[in-house]
Design a protein around this motif. Structure first.
Motif, PDB file in Angstrom:
ATOM      1  N   GLY A  66       0.820  -1.200   0.000  1.00  0.00           N
ATOM      2  CA  GLY A  66       0.000   0.000   0.000  1.00  0.00           C
ATOM      3  C   GLY A  66       0.855   1.250   0.000  1.00  0.00           C
ATOM      4  N   GLY A  67       0.200   2.390  -0.157  1.00  0.00           N
ATOM      5  CA  GLY A  67       0.919   3.654  -0.146  1.00  0.00           C
ATOM      6  C   GLY A  67       0.102   4.761  -0.746  1.00  0.00           C
ATOM      7  N   LEU A  68       0.780   5.855  -1.033  1.00  0.00           N
ATOM      8  CA  LEU A  68       0.162   7.034  -1.636  1.00  0.00           C
ATOM      9  C   LEU A  68       0.434   7.021  -3.136  1.00  0.00           C
ATOM     10  CD1 LEU A  68      -1.199   9.841  -1.458  1.00  0.00           C
ATOM     11  CD2 LEU A  68       1.080  10.778  -0.985  1.00  0.00           C
ATOM     12  N   VAL A  69      -0.603   7.194  -3.923  1.00  0.00           N
ATOM     13  CA  VAL A  69      -0.459   7.193  -5.373  1.00  0.00           C
ATOM     14  C   VAL A  69      -1.389   8.251  -5.956  1.00  0.00           C
ATOM     15  CG1 VAL A  69      -2.198   5.380  -5.672  1.00  0.00           C
ATOM     16  CG2 VAL A  69      -0.454   5.710  -7.436  1.00  0.00           C
ATOM     17  N   GLN A  70      -0.989   8.819  -7.065  1.00  0.00           N
ATOM     18  CA  GLN A  70      -1.809   9.832  -7.725  1.00  0.00           C
ATOM     19  C   GLN A  70      -2.959   9.173  -8.490  1.00  0.00           C
ATOM     20  OE1 GLN A  70       0.775  12.232 -10.163  1.00  0.00           O
ATOM     21  NE2 GLN A  70       1.325  13.547  -8.439  1.00  0.00           N
ATOM     22  N   PRO A  71      -4.046   9.901  -8.687  1.00  0.00           N
ATOM     23  CA  PRO A  71      -5.134   9.361  -9.517  1.00  0.00           C
ATOM     24  C   PRO A  71      -4.608   8.919 -10.881  1.00  0.00           C
ATOM     25  CG  PRO A  71      -5.857  11.342  -8.395  1.00  0.00           C
ATOM     26  CD  PRO A  71      -4.396  11.209  -8.116  1.00  0.00           C
ATOM     27  N   GLY A  72      -5.076   7.763 -11.311  1.00  0.00           N
ATOM     28  CA  GLY A  72      -4.611   7.183 -12.561  1.00  0.00           C
ATOM     29  C   GLY A  72      -3.413   6.272 -12.406  1.00  0.00           C
ATOM     30  N   GLY A  73      -2.836   6.255 -11.234  1.00  0.00           N
ATOM     31  CA  GLY A  73      -1.657   5.443 -10.988  1.00  0.00           C
ATOM     32  C   GLY A  73      -1.985   3.999 -10.672  1.00  0.00           C
ATOM     33  N   SER A  74      -0.938   3.252 -10.349  1.00  0.00           N
ATOM     34  CA  SER A  74      -1.067   1.818 -10.079  1.00  0.00           C
ATOM     35  C   SER A  74      -0.334   1.430  -8.806  1.00  0.00           C
ATOM     36  CB  SER A  74      -0.484   1.013 -11.245  1.00  0.00           C
ATOM     37  OG  SER A  74      -1.167   1.272 -12.441  1.00  0.00           O
ATOM     38  N   LEU A  75      -0.814   0.360  -8.207  1.00  0.00           N
ATOM     39  CA  LEU A  75      -0.165  -0.259  -7.060  1.00  0.00           C
ATOM     40  C   LEU A  75      -0.399  -1.760  -7.134  1.00  0.00           C
ATOM     41  CD1 LEU A  75      -1.103   1.918  -3.921  1.00  0.00           C
ATOM     42  CD2 LEU A  75       1.194   1.625  -4.891  1.00  0.00           C
ATOM     43  N   ARG A  76       0.530  -2.526  -6.573  1.00  0.00           N
ATOM     44  CA  ARG A  76       0.308  -3.958  -6.438  1.00  0.00           C
ATOM     45  C   ARG A  76       0.396  -4.324  -4.969  1.00  0.00           C
ATOM     46  NH1 ARG A  76       3.320  -9.429  -8.640  1.00  0.00           N
ATOM     47  NH2 ARG A  76       4.845  -8.873  -7.031  1.00  0.00           N
ATOM     48  N   LEU A  77      -0.690  -4.870  -4.460  1.00  0.00           N
ATOM     49  CA  LEU A  77      -0.720  -5.347  -3.088  1.00  0.00           C
ATOM     50  C   LEU A  77      -0.353  -6.826  -3.058  1.00  0.00           C
ATOM     51  CD1 LEU A  77      -4.047  -3.733  -1.809  1.00  0.00           C
ATOM     52  CD2 LEU A  77      -1.756  -2.730  -1.965  1.00  0.00           C
ATOM     53  N   SER A  78       0.294  -7.226  -1.982  1.00  0.00           N
ATOM     54  CA  SER A  78       0.629  -8.632  -1.762  1.00  0.00           C
ATOM     55  C   SER A  78       0.055  -9.087  -0.432  1.00  0.00           C
ATOM     56  CB  SER A  78       2.145  -8.830  -1.752  1.00  0.00           C
ATOM     57  OG  SER A  78       2.727  -8.462  -2.984  1.00  0.00           O
ATOM     58  N   CYS A  79      -0.289 -10.355  -0.368  1.00  0.00           N
ATOM     59  CA  CYS A  79      -0.768 -10.975   0.865  1.00  0.00           C
ATOM     60  C   CYS A  79       0.001 -12.278   1.037  1.00  0.00           C
ATOM     61  CB  CYS A  79      -2.264 -11.237   0.794  1.00  0.00           C
ATOM     62  SG  CYS A  79      -2.902 -12.264   2.144  1.00  0.00           S
ATOM     63  N   ALA A  80       0.925 -12.271   1.980  1.00  0.00           N
ATOM     64  CA  ALA A  80       1.722 -13.464   2.252  1.00  0.00           C
ATOM     65  C   ALA A  80       1.076 -14.249   3.379  1.00  0.00           C
ATOM     66  CB  ALA A  80       3.141 -13.063   2.616  1.00  0.00           C
ATOM     67  N   ALA A  81       0.785 -15.506   3.108  1.00  0.00           N
ATOM     68  CA  ALA A  81       0.141 -16.365   4.091  1.00  0.00           C
ATOM     69  C   ALA A  81       1.168 -17.289   4.732  1.00  0.00           C
ATOM     70  CB  ALA A  81      -0.961 -17.189   3.443  1.00  0.00           C
ATOM     71  N   SER A  82       0.949 -17.594   5.994  1.00  0.00           N
ATOM     72  CA  SER A  82       1.780 -18.559   6.698  1.00  0.00           C
ATOM     73  C   SER A  82       0.904 -19.359   7.646  1.00  0.00           C
ATOM     74  CB  SER A  82       2.914 -17.861   7.456  1.00  0.00           C
ATOM     75  OG  SER A  82       2.395 -16.953   8.397  1.00  0.00           O
ATOM     76  N   GLY A  83       1.373 -20.548   7.970  1.00  0.00           N
ATOM     77  CA  GLY A  83       0.620 -21.396   8.888  1.00  0.00           C
ATOM     78  C   GLY A  83      -0.364 -22.326   8.208  1.00  0.00           C
ATOM     79  N   PHE A  84      -0.561 -22.136   6.909  1.00  0.00           N
ATOM     80  CA  PHE A  84      -1.419 -23.018   6.134  1.00  0.00           C
ATOM     81  C   PHE A  84      -1.066 -22.826   4.662  1.00  0.00           C
ATOM     82  CE2 PHE A  84      -4.720 -20.414   3.970  1.00  0.00           C
ATOM     83  CZ  PHE A  84      -4.334 -19.163   4.438  1.00  0.00           C
ATOM     84  N   SER A  85      -1.506 -23.736   3.838  1.00  0.00           N
ATOM     85  CA  SER A  85      -1.275 -23.626   2.400  1.00  0.00           C
ATOM     86  C   SER A  85      -2.509 -23.043   1.737  1.00  0.00           C
ATOM     87  CB  SER A  85      -0.984 -25.001   1.798  1.00  0.00           C
ATOM     88  OG  SER A  85      -0.952 -24.927   0.388  1.00  0.00           O
ATOM     89  N   ILE A  86      -2.308 -21.948   1.007  1.00  0.00           N
ATOM     90  CA  ILE A  86      -3.453 -21.308   0.361  1.00  0.00           C
ATOM     91  C   ILE A  86      -3.952 -22.112  -0.834  1.00  0.00           C
ATOM     92  CG2 ILE A  86      -2.629 -19.022   1.064  1.00  0.00           C
ATOM     93  CD1 ILE A  86      -1.945 -18.529  -1.927  1.00  0.00           C
ATOM     94  N   ASN A 127       0.662 -20.013  -5.721  1.00  0.00           N
ATOM     95  CA  ASN A 127       0.554 -20.997  -4.648  1.00  0.00           C
ATOM     96  C   ASN A 127       1.925 -21.504  -4.194  1.00  0.00           C
ATOM     97  OD1 ASN A 127      -2.227 -20.758  -4.597  1.00  0.00           O
ATOM     98  ND2 ASN A 127      -2.605 -22.596  -5.829  1.00  0.00           N
ATOM     99  N   THR A 128       2.916 -21.433  -5.076  1.00  0.00           N
ATOM    100  CA  THR A 128       4.258 -21.881  -4.677  1.00  0.00           C
ATOM    101  C   THR A 128       4.886 -20.915  -3.680  1.00  0.00           C
ATOM    102  OG1 THR A 128       5.396 -20.733  -6.474  1.00  0.00           O
ATOM    103  CG2 THR A 128       4.570 -22.953  -6.941  1.00  0.00           C
ATOM    104  N   LYS A 129       4.441 -19.667  -3.725  1.00  0.00           N
ATOM    105  CA  LYS A 129       4.940 -18.654  -2.785  1.00  0.00           C
ATOM    106  C   LYS A 129       3.941 -18.390  -1.655  1.00  0.00           C
ATOM    107  CE  LYS A 129       7.834 -16.253  -6.159  1.00  0.00           C
ATOM    108  NZ  LYS A 129       8.121 -14.946  -6.828  1.00  0.00           N
ATOM    109  N   ASN A 130       2.799 -19.099  -1.707  1.00  0.00           N
ATOM    110  CA  ASN A 130       1.767 -18.926  -0.683  1.00  0.00           C
ATOM    111  C   ASN A 130       1.334 -17.456  -0.571  1.00  0.00           C
ATOM    112  OD1 ASN A 130       0.381 -20.963   0.725  1.00  0.00           O
ATOM    113  ND2 ASN A 130       1.174 -20.261   2.689  1.00  0.00           N
ATOM    114  N   THR A 131       1.181 -16.817  -1.721  1.00  0.00           N
ATOM    115  CA  THR A 131       0.930 -15.376  -1.777  1.00  0.00           C
ATOM    116  C   THR A 131      -0.167 -15.059  -2.784  1.00  0.00           C
ATOM    117  OG1 THR A 131       3.230 -14.900  -1.161  1.00  0.00           O
ATOM    118  CG2 THR A 131       1.990 -13.123  -2.199  1.00  0.00           C
ATOM    119  N   VAL A 132      -0.986 -14.085  -2.408  1.00  0.00           N
ATOM    120  CA  VAL A 132      -2.050 -13.570  -3.271  1.00  0.00           C
ATOM    121  C   VAL A 132      -1.738 -12.110  -3.579  1.00  0.00           C
ATOM    122  CG1 VAL A 132      -4.530 -13.207  -3.502  1.00  0.00           C
ATOM    123  CG2 VAL A 132      -3.673 -15.124  -2.155  1.00  0.00           C
TER     124      VAL A 132
END
Length: 118
Positions: free
Chosen positions: A8-28, A73-78
């Motif tokens: 997350g962060g600050l971005v100007q209108p029209g811009g882009s961001l990529r969010l990540s969700c790293a999971a642990s303790g189970f396999s997604i 799924n190999t990185k357990n990340t969405v």
């Protein structure tokens, strides 16, 4: 079980961001994973979901054509790739995993702030 959002962060209108969700303790790999967002004083709302294999995805009408959910799924990340961002996309974004055992609780990350502003 832990879900940790980042990107997350600050971005100007029209811009882009990529969010990540790293999971642990189970396999997604066995579960549909989702992104939600919430503004102060408002209910948490659905943004996007992706099936366990990544073959199917669903989006809120407000983000269709601008956001793309994916998973490794190999990185357990969405991921949530957000493009053509608008000020109304400003929210805290949360990663969600369903209850791993029927009758138990679903899981949420701590959230990551996205602010779209010039």
């Amino acid at each position: 079980v832990q879900l940790v959002e980042s990107g997350g962060g600050l971005v100007q209108p029209g811009g882009s961001l990529r969010l990540s969700c790293a999971a642990s303790g189970f396999s997604i790999s066995r579960y549909t994973m989702s992104w939600y967002r919430q503004a102060p004083g408002k209910a948490r709302e659905f943004v996007a979901a992706i099936s366990s294999t990544g073959g199917n995805s669903d989006y809120a009408d407000s983000v269709k054509g601008r956001f793309t959910i994916s998973r490794d799924n190999t990185k357990n990340t969405v991921y949530l790739q957000m493009s053509s961002l608008k000020p109304e996309d400003t929210d805290v974004y949360y990663c969600n995993a369903p209850a791993l055992i029927p009758g138990s609780s679903e899981y949420w990350g701590q959230g990551t702030q996205v602010t779209v502003s010039s």
